[in-house]
Design a protein around this motif. Structure first.
Motif, PDB file in Angstrom:
ATOM      1  N   LYS A  62       0.835  -1.198   0.000  1.00  0.00           N
ATOM      2  CA  LYS A  62       0.000   0.000   0.000  1.00  0.00           C
ATOM      3  C   LYS A  62       0.873   1.254   0.000  1.00  0.00           C
ATOM      4  N   LEU A  63       0.406   2.297  -0.691  1.00  0.00           N
ATOM      5  CA  LEU A  63       1.151   3.549  -0.755  1.00  0.00           C
ATOM      6  C   LEU A  63       0.950   4.347   0.531  1.00  0.00           C
ATOM      7  N   ARG A  64       2.038   4.705   1.171  1.00  0.00           N
ATOM      8  CA  ARG A  64       1.986   5.486   2.411  1.00  0.00           C
ATOM      9  C   ARG A  64       2.778   6.790   2.282  1.00  0.00           C
ATOM     10  N   GLY A  65       3.324   7.043   1.106  1.00  0.00           N
ATOM     11  CA  GLY A  65       4.135   8.226   0.896  1.00  0.00           C
ATOM     12  C   GLY A  65       5.613   7.878   0.779  1.00  0.00           C
ATOM     13  N   GLN A  66       6.437   8.895   0.568  1.00  0.00           N
ATOM     14  CA  GLN A  66       7.874   8.717   0.402  1.00  0.00           C
ATOM     15  C   GLN A  66       8.615   9.763   1.229  1.00  0.00           C
ATOM     16  N   ILE A  67       9.870   9.444   1.529  1.00  0.00           N
ATOM     17  CA  ILE A  67      10.713  10.362   2.281  1.00  0.00           C
ATOM     18  C   ILE A  67      12.060  10.484   1.576  1.00  0.00           C
ATOM     19  N   VAL A  68      12.599  11.703   1.559  1.00  0.00           N
ATOM     20  CA  VAL A  68      13.861  11.986   0.872  1.00  0.00           C
ATOM     21  C   VAL A  68      14.936  12.285   1.920  1.00  0.00           C
ATOM     22  N   LEU A  69      16.072  11.595   1.793  1.00  0.00           N
ATOM     23  CA  LEU A  69      17.177  11.748   2.737  1.00  0.00           C
ATOM     24  C   LEU A  69      18.488  11.948   2.004  1.00  0.00           C
ATOM     25  N   GLU A  70      19.455  12.558   2.690  1.00  0.00           N
ATOM     26  CA  GLU A  70      20.848  12.597   2.254  1.00  0.00           C
ATOM     27  C   GLU A  70      21.695  12.043   3.388  1.00  0.00           C
ATOM     28  N   VAL A  71      22.414  10.961   3.112  1.00  0.00           N
ATOM     29  CA  VAL A  71      23.199  10.295   4.160  1.00  0.00           C
ATOM     30  C   VAL A  71      24.658  10.235   3.739  1.00  0.00           C
ATOM     31  N   THR A  72      25.555  10.423   4.710  1.00  0.00           N
ATOM     32  CA  THR A  72      26.999  10.346   4.480  1.00  0.00           C
ATOM     33  C   THR A  72      27.640   9.652   5.669  1.00  0.00           C
ATOM     34  N   TYR A  73      28.355   8.561   5.393  1.00  0.00           N
ATOM     35  CA  TYR A  73      29.085   7.863   6.465  1.00  0.00           C
ATOM     36  C   TYR A  73      30.547   8.303   6.423  1.00  0.00           C
ATOM     37  N   LYS A  74      31.012   8.864   7.543  1.00  0.00           N
ATOM     38  CA  LYS A  74      32.390   9.354   7.647  1.00  0.00           C
ATOM     39  C   LYS A  74      33.125   8.557   8.719  1.00  0.00           C
ATOM     40  N   PRO A  75      33.889   7.525   8.314  1.00  0.00           N
ATOM     41  CA  PRO A  75      34.639   6.737   9.315  1.00  0.00           C
ATOM     42  C   PRO A  75      35.783   7.547   9.907  1.00  0.00           C
ATOM     43  N   PHE A  76      36.137   7.246  11.158  1.00  0.00           N
ATOM     44  CA  PHE A  76      37.260   7.908  11.798  1.00  0.00           C
ATOM     45  C   PHE A  76      38.555   7.451  11.142  1.00  0.00           C
ATOM     46  N   LYS A  77      39.462   8.377  11.005  1.00  0.00           N
ATOM     47  CA  LYS A  77      40.778   8.026  10.494  1.00  0.00           C
ATOM     48  C   LYS A  77      41.603   7.393  11.599  1.00  0.00           C
TER      49      LYS A  77
END
Length: 538
Positions: free
Chosen positions: A377-392
């Motif tokens: 069933k359609l419940r809508g959509q969500i827009v995200l921007e994700v960035t994974y930054k590992p520790f050096k």
């Protein structure tokens, strides 16, 4: 004359014996000593606990002391596992004794001390009960009552000055109450890093010792001397607070450390479904990493909007990018009652490329079960921007905030000068009702009442329910009444019971923005409840 004298002497001796026996019998029958009294016979129910313990010294601890639990299942477990435990314990004992023997052989000029045979025999110890302590630390503390009458075979060969002597330990008996602490508790099997063992009192140790085939313990005075020496030496090493520490794993490796930061920008959602009867919906988003006990992060609430835009950024600490996932849920905010979930989705972190920002448009689902037809069933959509930054390598995350003490802003429409008081009921422990224990929590604040769901037959319930109170002004001088009640069974004659309550002053919440404490319940023997309070302003 000689014969006549002998005859009369014999007759006199015989007559004297007979007369003596007759007089003695008379005194025995007719004269009784005055200091001897008839024993007083009393029913067992009239005796006190000390008298009963003297009459029945083998009564187990779980009968005498209500703090001890009966653990017959564990005795059965020990019986089946004992042949393997015997080998493991003997191996550990040799490893512990090796440096001690090496130190003392050089000190006393002994050539060698070796175990010719070392086995604990076929009879396992018996645990007559166990007491378990509950603390607020990450540890588990147990105190078993141990009794062991074993048949070990321990032969020690000592070589010194060209001579050889063999000592054998037989008929060993040990009565002790050790304290076993498993700490710290970690999220990796076997779930604890160290075992700490100490003795709460001097143990009773009895054994036979044969030296060159002779029983040395039969020498007068030596038995008591050896007993006291053993008690003293064991007490010096392991009597509480001194402990024997057995490492199991490296705690630093068991406790997963942060490996990086996940930057999440909640951009927008669209085509959401209407939830309110007289309006559209008041959506907001909750974000959380799996396997993380920190509170969820939340966006602001967008009033009456089915296509909301947030553009709000969040930072989450990542501990295991291979197994963790970002869970996000969209809720419809309600002034009164429970917030309704509009949809959810998840992003496995292993699918993200480090240091690369990824824009995602996700369909909102009912749940994460791929076989559930309701997810179509359609419940809508969500827009995200994700960035994974590992520790050096070598980088120290000094400026990382786990979000534990962060308090989000109040939603739009909050009165100016006022704020939103958020109450989170986490859990309770050691609740005890007189007739039933089906606990739920009732919150009373400024004439408003809110309740959690009730949990059937549970002394340690966990709710994790959140409630909100809109305030026109800061509740600096107000108090909140939080009580735990037990709901009666649907079939029965008993009414609801109050299991305990607490009155919380809200001045600290307004000043500190957030408190999260475990309160001891009033009118409860041992009950405690964890309540988190937040004061959110716009």
């Amino acid at each position: 004359m000689g014969f006549l004298s002998s005859l009369l002497g014999f007759l006199g001796f015989g007559t004297g014996i007979g007369v003596g026996l007759l007089i003695g019998y008379y005194f025995f029958i007719y004269f009784q000593p005055t200091d001897v009294k008839d024993p007083e016979i009393r029913p067992l129910v009239e005796l006190d606990s000390k008298s009963l313990e003297q009459m029945f010294p083998e009564i187990p601890q779980w009968v005498k002391n209500p703090d001890f639990d009966r653990i017959d299942w564990l005795n059965r477990f020990l019986e089946l596992l004992w042949p393997y435990l015997d080998k493991a314990i003997c191996k550990t004992a040799k490893e512990i004794a090796k440096p001690i023997i090496a130190e003392n052989t050089a000190k006393y000029k002994i050539d060698s001390v070796e175990f010719e045979t070392l086995t604990l025999g076929s009879l396992p110890p018996t645990l007559q009960g166990m007491k378990v302590y509950i603390t607020d630390e990450k540890e588990l503390i147990m105190e078993p009552s141990l009794k062991w009458a074993g048949n070990p075979n321990v032969n020690v060969v000592v070589k010194a000055f060209g001579l050889k002597a063999t000592a054998q330990v037989i008929d060993l008996q040990v009565f002790a109450t050790p304290r076993i602490t498993l700490k710290p508790l970690v999220p990796s099997f076997p779930c604890f890093a160290k075992i700490l063992v100490s003795l709460m009192e001097k143990p009773h140790v009895d054994f036979g010792l044969k030296l060159l085939g002779a029983d040395v313990m039969s020498v007068p005075g030596l038995y008591r001397f050896v007993q006291e020496t053993i008690k003293k030496q064991v007490a010096n090493m392991y009597l509480w607070p001194k402990t024997l520490e057995v490492p199991i794993m490296d705690p630093s490796k068991a406790m997963k450390k942060p490996t990086g930061i996940l930057n999440v920008v909640v951009v927008r959602a669209y085509k959401l479904k209407k939830k309110d009867l007289l309006g559209k919906s008041d959506p907001y988003v909750k974000l959380k990493l799996t396997d993380d006990n920190l509170p969820s992060k939340k966006t602001t609430v967008k009033r009456s909007n089915l296509n909301p835009e947030w553009n709000e950024e969040f930072k989450l600490v990542v501990k295991d990018p291979e197994s963790q996932a970002l869970e996000l849920s969209v809720y419809d905010w309600e002034q009164v009652g429970k917030h309704e979930k509009m949809g959810m989705n998840a992003i496995p972190l292993k699918d993200l490329i480090p240091e690369e920002t990824k824009s995602l448009t996700l369909d909102l689902l009912k749940n994460m079960d791929p076989s559930d037809p309701q997810n179509d069933k359609l419940r809508g959509q969500i827009v995200l921007e994700v960035t994974y930054k590992p520790f050096k390598e070598g980088e120290v995350a000094n400026n990382i905030n786990d979000g534990e003490n962060e308090v989000e802003k109040a939603p739009e429409g909050t009165p100016v000068g006022g704020g939103l008081l958020v109450v989170i009921i986490h859990e309770a422990q050691d609740l005890e009702g007189k007739h039933h224990t089906n606990p739920y929590v009732r919150i009373l604040f400024r004439g408003e009442e809110k309740k959690t769901k009730y949990i059937k037959k549970n002394r340690d319930p966990r709710w994790e329910e959140e409630f909100q109170f809109m305030c026109e002004e800061p509740p600096t001088n107000d108090k909140m009444h939080v009580e735990v009640l037990s709901r009666p069974p649907s079939i029965g004659i008993h009414s609801k019971e109050i299991l305990g309550y607490v009155v919380i002053s809200l001045a600290d919440v307004v000043n500190n923005k957030r408190i999260n404490e475990k309160y001891h319940l009033i009118d409860s023997k041992n009950g405690r409840m964890q309540v988190e309070l937040q004061w959110r302003v716009s």
